[in-house]
Write an enzyme that holds these catalytic residues in place. Structure first.
Site, PDB file in Angstrom:
ATOM      1  N   LYS A  44      60.025  65.032  53.041  1.00  0.00           N
ATOM      2  CA  LYS A  44      60.278  63.849  53.868  1.00  0.00           C
ATOM      3  C   LYS A  44      59.814  62.585  53.147  1.00  0.00           C
ATOM      4  O   LYS A  44      58.742  62.561  52.548  1.00  0.00           O
ATOM      5  CB  LYS A  44      59.571  64.005  55.219  1.00  0.00           C
ATOM      6  CG  LYS A  44      60.315  65.003  56.098  1.00  0.00           C
ATOM      7  CD  LYS A  44      59.760  65.064  57.506  1.00  0.00           C
ATOM      8  CE  LYS A  44      58.563  65.953  57.606  1.00  0.00           C
ATOM      9  NZ  LYS A  44      58.862  67.372  57.553  1.00  0.00           N
ATOM     10  N   GLU A  68      63.395  76.847  61.861  1.00  0.00           N
ATOM     11  CA  GLU A  68      62.046  76.583  62.397  1.00  0.00           C
ATOM     12  C   GLU A  68      62.110  75.949  63.794  1.00  0.00           C
ATOM     13  O   GLU A  68      63.162  75.477  64.229  1.00  0.00           O
ATOM     14  CB  GLU A  68      61.272  75.674  61.442  1.00  0.00           C
ATOM     15  CG  GLU A  68      61.897  74.300  61.288  1.00  0.00           C
ATOM     16  CD  GLU A  68      60.870  73.237  60.944  1.00  0.00           C
ATOM     17  OE1 GLU A  68      59.909  73.075  61.709  1.00  0.00           O
ATOM     18  OE2 GLU A  68      61.063  72.570  59.910  1.00  0.00           O
TER      19      GLU A  68
HETATM   20  N1  PSU Z   1      61.878  68.779  58.955  1.00  0.00           N
HETATM   21  C1  PSU Z   1      62.332  67.816  59.797  1.00  0.00           C
HETATM   22  N2  PSU Z   1      61.491  67.421  60.798  1.00  0.00           N
HETATM   23  C2  PSU Z   1      60.234  67.977  60.988  1.00  0.00           C
HETATM   24  C3  PSU Z   1      59.769  68.999  60.101  1.00  0.00           C
HETATM   25  C4  PSU Z   1      60.652  69.355  59.101  1.00  0.00           C
HETATM   26  O1  PSU Z   1      63.454  67.312  59.628  1.00  0.00           O
HETATM   27  O2  PSU Z   1      59.526  67.593  61.925  1.00  0.00           O
HETATM   28  C5  PSU Z   1      58.384  69.616  60.300  1.00  0.00           C
HETATM   29  C6  PSU Z   1      58.269  70.977  59.606  1.00  0.00           C
HETATM   30  O3  PSU Z   1      57.872  71.919  60.583  1.00  0.00           O
HETATM   31  C7  PSU Z   1      57.206  70.807  58.549  1.00  0.00           C
HETATM   32  C8  PSU Z   1      56.312  69.820  59.213  1.00  0.00           C
HETATM   33  O4  PSU Z   1      56.569  72.019  58.226  1.00  0.00           O
HETATM   34  O5  PSU Z   1      57.281  68.868  59.723  1.00  0.00           O
HETATM   35  C9  PSU Z   1      55.286  69.224  58.250  1.00  0.00           C
HETATM   36  O6  PSU Z   1      54.118  68.972  58.968  1.00  0.00           O
HETATM   37  P1  PSU Z   1      52.764  68.581  58.189  1.00  0.00           P
HETATM   38  O7  PSU Z   1      53.126  67.372  57.415  1.00  0.00           O
HETATM   39  O8  PSU Z   1      51.744  68.311  59.279  1.00  0.00           O
HETATM   40  O9  PSU Z   1      52.426  69.765  57.333  1.00  0.00           O
END
Ligand code: PSU
Ligand code: MN
Length: 306
Positions: free
Chosen positions: A158, A24
């Site tokens: 996370k 990604e």
């Molecule tokens: N994994 C990481 N760092 C990140 C992400 C994933 O180690 O920044 C990103 C991914 O793109 C994931 C996003 O889809 O964080 C989640 O964002 P949100 O909580 O706004 O859906």
């Protein structure tokens, strides 16, 4: 017609039927500071190559869906400041209007599937935020896992999230959650948590077989592989807990909402740990890339024998 551009390396891999691993771009633009973001992206791509697969970093550039970025494109994306963060809701609009955006887990899964790629490595997926019972902040990544047939290798969700609720929602949505090589789920920066793993698998082959069976049965969606951070790189959950609490409190005080929440929290945790969280994040993404490459190879073997 969808405007798609393949990098030279990915075009060759497609022509020759080599295993490909999707990566990604939001982690590059919104998840890590420059220059570590670019260095990490390059290391992760090389980890995939070193394990006999071809990396395809996905992003939307000037209205074109890129499957694999040329080295100079990756470097310029890593330094750009006003890049959109794309998910299922806004990816098509960005392409249609000629825009540029980095793909989250959800959007990268969509891009990967369009390109026939079935394995994807990232750091940690989005999920149910703490306080979601009032904010309704639940990442679109969860619904994407329920409908798009891509196996996503992450270090769990996370740890800034409400992990229990995140895994409850995944169960409701029918997403297989597989801990790799252990009985409990990892928690991103920490290798373990007190949450039992719904499924455990110990080999890339078993993970590939399960995804292929899912497809054969006509079950929609992918799988979430939760790969623990290597022990020598982890930050114990107890050490991180107060830092996460402080970052969450600051986000609330400053009224941070919607797409800005995750980048804000990751950025503050980076500052509050004096960079330690980033070092761990880099180690876990690289570890996920290596496992994803093994799964992509196993998928190929399984597909040939099917
Ligand atoms: N994994 C990481 N760092 C990140 C992400 C994933 O180690 O920044 C990103 C991914 O793109 C994931 C996003 O889809 O964080 C989640 O964002 P949100 O909580 O706004 O859906
Ligand atoms: Mn959100």
């Amino acid at each position: 017609m969808i405007p798609i551009a393949y990098s030279a390396e990915v075009a060759k891999a497609r022509a020759e039927g080599q295993p490909i691993v999707a990566l990604e771009s939001t982690i590059i633009t919104h998840g890590m500071p420059y220059p570590q973001n670019v260095e990490t992206a390059e290391l992760v791509e090389q980890d995939v190559r070193d394990h006999n697969a071809v990396p395809a970093t996905i992003a939307v550039m000037d209205g074109v869906l890129h499957i694999g970025l040329e080295p100079e494109t990756l470097r310029s994306l890593g330094q750009a400041s006003d890049v959109a963060k794309l998910s299922r809701a806004d990816m098509a609009a960005c392409i249609a209007s000629g825009g540029t955006g980095a793909t989250t887990v959800a959007a990268t899964m969509i891009g990967a599937h369009l390109a026939g790629i079935s394995v994807f490595a990232t750091g940690g997926i989005g999920g149910v935020h703490k306080g979601a019972e009032t904010t309704f902040d639940i990442s679109a990544d969860l619904h994407e896992l329920a409908q798009t047939p891509v196996t996503v290798v992450a270090a769990g969700a996370k740890a800034i999230l409400d992990l229990e609720k995140t895994f409850e929602v995944l169960e409701t949505l029918g997403v297989p959650v597989i801990a790799f090589g252990q009985d409990v789920l990892p928690a991103f920066w920490s290798a373990t948590s007190d949450l039992p793993a719904p499924l455990r698998m110990d080999t890339a082959d078993a993970i590939a077989k399960a995804q292929i069976m899912r497809g054969a049965m006509g079950l929609k969606g992918g799988q979430l592989v939760c790969n623990p951070i290597p022990a020598d790189a982890e930050i114990p959950a107890a050490e991180l807990a107060p830092v996460i609490t402080q970052a969450l409190q600051e986000a609330e005080e400053q009224g941070v909402a919607a797409k800005a929440v995750t980048p804000f929290l990751l950025g503050r945790i980076f500052e509050l740990t004096a960079g330690k969280s980033l070092t761990a994040n880099i180690a876990l993404v690289r570890n996920n890339a290596r496992l994803a490459a093994k799964i992509a190879n196993a998928m190929k073997v399984e597909a040939l024998s099917a």
